[in-house]
Scaffold this motif. Sequence first.
Motif, mmCIF file in Angstrom:
data_model
loop_
_atom_site.group_PDB
_atom_site.id
_atom_site.type_symbol
_atom_site.label_atom_id
_atom_site.label_comp_id
_atom_site.label_asym_id
_atom_site.label_seq_id
_atom_site.Cartn_x
_atom_site.Cartn_y
_atom_site.Cartn_z
ATOM 1 N N VAL A 24 0.864 -1.178 0.000
ATOM 2 C CA VAL A 24 0.000 0.000 0.000
ATOM 3 C C VAL A 24 0.900 1.227 0.000
ATOM 4 O O VAL A 24 1.772 1.361 0.876
ATOM 5 C CB VAL A 24 -0.945 0.016 1.214
ATOM 6 N N LEU A 25 0.704 2.094 -0.992
ATOM 7 C CA LEU A 25 1.569 3.252 -1.173
ATOM 8 C C LEU A 25 0.770 4.544 -1.116
ATOM 9 O O LEU A 25 -0.398 4.583 -1.490
ATOM 10 C CB LEU A 25 2.286 3.175 -2.531
ATOM 11 N N GLU A 26 1.469 5.591 -0.685
ATOM 12 C CA GLU A 26 0.914 6.937 -0.705
ATOM 13 C C GLU A 26 1.813 7.737 -1.652
ATOM 14 O O GLU A 26 2.902 8.164 -1.273
ATOM 15 C CB GLU A 26 0.950 7.522 0.697
ATOM 16 N N PRO A 27 1.398 7.862 -2.925
ATOM 17 C CA PRO A 27 2.269 8.508 -3.905
ATOM 18 C C PRO A 27 2.669 9.924 -3.450
ATOM 19 O O PRO A 27 1.904 10.577 -2.726
ATOM 20 C CB PRO A 27 1.390 8.551 -5.159
ATOM 21 N N PRO A 28 3.905 10.375 -3.834
ATOM 22 C CA PRO A 28 4.701 9.721 -4.876
ATOM 23 C C PRO A 28 5.609 8.585 -4.399
ATOM 24 O O PRO A 28 5.913 7.687 -5.162
ATOM 25 C CB PRO A 28 5.543 10.879 -5.425
ATOM 26 N N VAL B 227 3.068 2.777 2.851
ATOM 27 C CA VAL B 227 2.254 2.696 4.060
ATOM 28 C C VAL B 227 2.400 1.330 4.718
ATOM 29 O O VAL B 227 2.583 1.217 5.934
ATOM 30 C CB VAL B 227 0.771 2.982 3.735
ATOM 31 N N SER B 228 2.335 0.266 3.917
ATOM 32 C CA SER B 228 2.452 -1.082 4.471
ATOM 33 C C SER B 228 2.737 -2.074 3.351
ATOM 34 O O SER B 228 2.577 -1.760 2.162
ATOM 35 C CB SER B 228 1.165 -1.486 5.203
ATOM 36 N N ARG B 229 3.177 -3.275 3.753
ATOM 37 C CA ARG B 229 3.351 -4.370 2.789
ATOM 38 C C ARG B 229 3.106 -5.682 3.517
ATOM 39 O O ARG B 229 3.321 -5.792 4.729
ATOM 40 C CB ARG B 229 4.732 -4.349 2.141
ATOM 41 N N SER B 230 2.664 -6.686 2.773
ATOM 42 C CA SER B 230 2.405 -7.991 3.376
ATOM 43 C C SER B 230 3.714 -8.746 3.561
ATOM 44 O O SER B 230 4.776 -8.357 3.053
ATOM 45 C CB SER B 230 1.444 -8.794 2.502
ATOM 46 N N VAL C 59 -4.604 -0.761 -7.722
ATOM 47 C CA VAL C 59 -5.964 -0.455 -7.253
ATOM 48 C C VAL C 59 -5.946 0.851 -6.477
ATOM 49 O O VAL C 59 -5.266 0.955 -5.443
ATOM 50 C CB VAL C 59 -6.521 -1.583 -6.359
ATOM 51 N N GLU C 60 -6.664 1.856 -6.966
ATOM 52 C CA GLU C 60 -6.781 3.108 -6.230
ATOM 53 C C GLU C 60 -7.775 2.900 -5.091
ATOM 54 O O GLU C 60 -8.923 2.518 -5.321
ATOM 55 C CB GLU C 60 -7.242 4.236 -7.148
ATOM 56 N N LEU C 61 -7.325 3.143 -3.877
ATOM 57 C CA LEU C 61 -8.164 2.902 -2.713
ATOM 58 C C LEU C 61 -9.159 4.045 -2.504
ATOM 59 O O LEU C 61 -8.918 5.171 -2.949
ATOM 60 C CB LEU C 61 -7.292 2.725 -1.467
ATOM 61 N N PRO C 62 -10.291 3.760 -1.845
ATOM 62 C CA PRO C 62 -11.306 4.799 -1.630
ATOM 63 C C PRO C 62 -10.730 5.992 -0.883
ATOM 64 O O PRO C 62 -9.860 5.854 -0.028
ATOM 65 C CB PRO C 62 -12.366 4.091 -0.781
ATOM 66 N N ALA C 63 -11.232 7.172 -1.227
ATOM 67 C CA ALA C 63 -10.759 8.395 -0.580
ATOM 68 C C ALA C 63 -11.149 8.402 0.890
ATOM 69 O O ALA C 63 -12.258 8.063 1.248
ATOM 70 C CB ALA C 63 -11.335 9.614 -1.291
ATOM 71 N N TRP D 56 -2.740 3.904 -2.925
ATOM 72 C CA TRP D 56 -2.894 2.863 -3.946
ATOM 73 C C TRP D 56 -2.406 1.536 -3.378
ATOM 74 O O TRP D 56 -1.425 1.499 -2.630
ATOM 75 C CB TRP D 56 -2.065 3.201 -5.189
ATOM 76 N N ALA D 57 -3.086 0.460 -3.748
ATOM 77 C CA ALA D 57 -2.637 -0.893 -3.408
ATOM 78 C C ALA D 57 -2.067 -1.544 -4.655
ATOM 79 O O ALA D 57 -2.647 -1.430 -5.747
ATOM 80 C CB ALA D 57 -3.787 -1.720 -2.860
ATOM 81 N N LEU D 58 -0.927 -2.192 -4.511
ATOM 82 C CA LEU D 58 -0.320 -2.969 -5.590
ATOM 83 C C LEU D 58 -0.429 -4.437 -5.213
ATOM 84 O O LEU D 58 0.167 -4.879 -4.214
ATOM 85 C CB LEU D 58 1.152 -2.580 -5.786
#
Length: 365
Positions: free
Chosen positions: A201-205, A209-212, A272-276, A283-285
């Motif tokens: 889970v990323l907060e561009p740029p 945020v987190s990873r599995s 996947v763009e996560l809900p606002a 974004w989730a990759l």
Amino acid sequence: MFNPMDFNARELMARDRVTEALCNGSPSLSKVLEKTRAPLLEFVQADSVALCLMRVGPSFDFRWHVPGPPIPILEEYAGVVEHDFLRAPILARPGVPICDTQLLSRGEYERTLIYQRSLELEPCLEHILAVLLPIRPGLVGALAFYRHERSPFSSQSITALSSLTRHMAGTLGTCHDYHDLTARTQVLQESYQRKDSAFLVLEPPTHEVSRSSHATALLERWFTPSDFHASGLPRVLKEQLDALIRMDADSRVGKNLWVINHPDGYRTCRFVELPAGDGPRQWALLLSELPHSIPLPLDMQRALTPRELDIARGVLRNWSNGQIADELNISGQTVKAHVRNLFDKLGVDGRADFLYQAAHLNRPV
């Protein structure tokens, strides 16, 4: 296909409000419908709208979602479904808007049970425009617009709806995915429990945020140290994410999946763009490894003709259109047409998405 020249400034503003609500709204289907209702009705020039989610597998099942005032005839749809003259035509042509005047004369329409019953229950459905939106194999959405005054839908209304069908289908797919995620924690469960799947889970740029738990090992197996950006993300994935962020809603359609063919199997990343929420957009990759030999899932088989099944199996073997044509002794153009039709039926954006969805359906949850 969206062409801005087809619309005036007021119509383009309404369409922008629709796409903004679709792309940046809640993953809740009911909230999406409520938020898009007003601009949708303005853009398509209709009085009311409803969405019917239908499962078209071994047994037919449906559920209507009606934003705004209720439409009583839809509450007793089970009793009139066999008299729905639009159902078969839209099922036969996914993504193509069809209205009552294209199928029936006014006299024929007024003699239908749909019209007669709506006249009794009110509001009367004087005209209907509908389109089938493929969501997942076996699951489709029928988006229906109604006019309560005797004024037929124009070609402009059909053009307007056509320009939104891929957006609507994509949003319905996202809502469906998030429903699964909420109900069964599907994506996270797979990512934590399987060594061939992971997520970031990323907060561009550049902020992560987190990873599995398996994400680091998976990325290190896929890429060499020189492939990584200073942010810790492989350059090729960062470049695609940056490009998606810069794109408008129309340009993003069908471009949220990265796939590379490796001797060990397909390596994929779905963006996947996560809900606002209250903070910055995230974004989730979703990372997965897929085997080269992917069986065609039963849900997909049921939706296809025998010839389309042959074509689909060739695509899953990573054959080109030319290789499939040679194997089946048909022309390349025929293969191309079959591929386009089966992708439309299954609600996938292309070969990469087809491989991804087929592998996803083959995995136990």
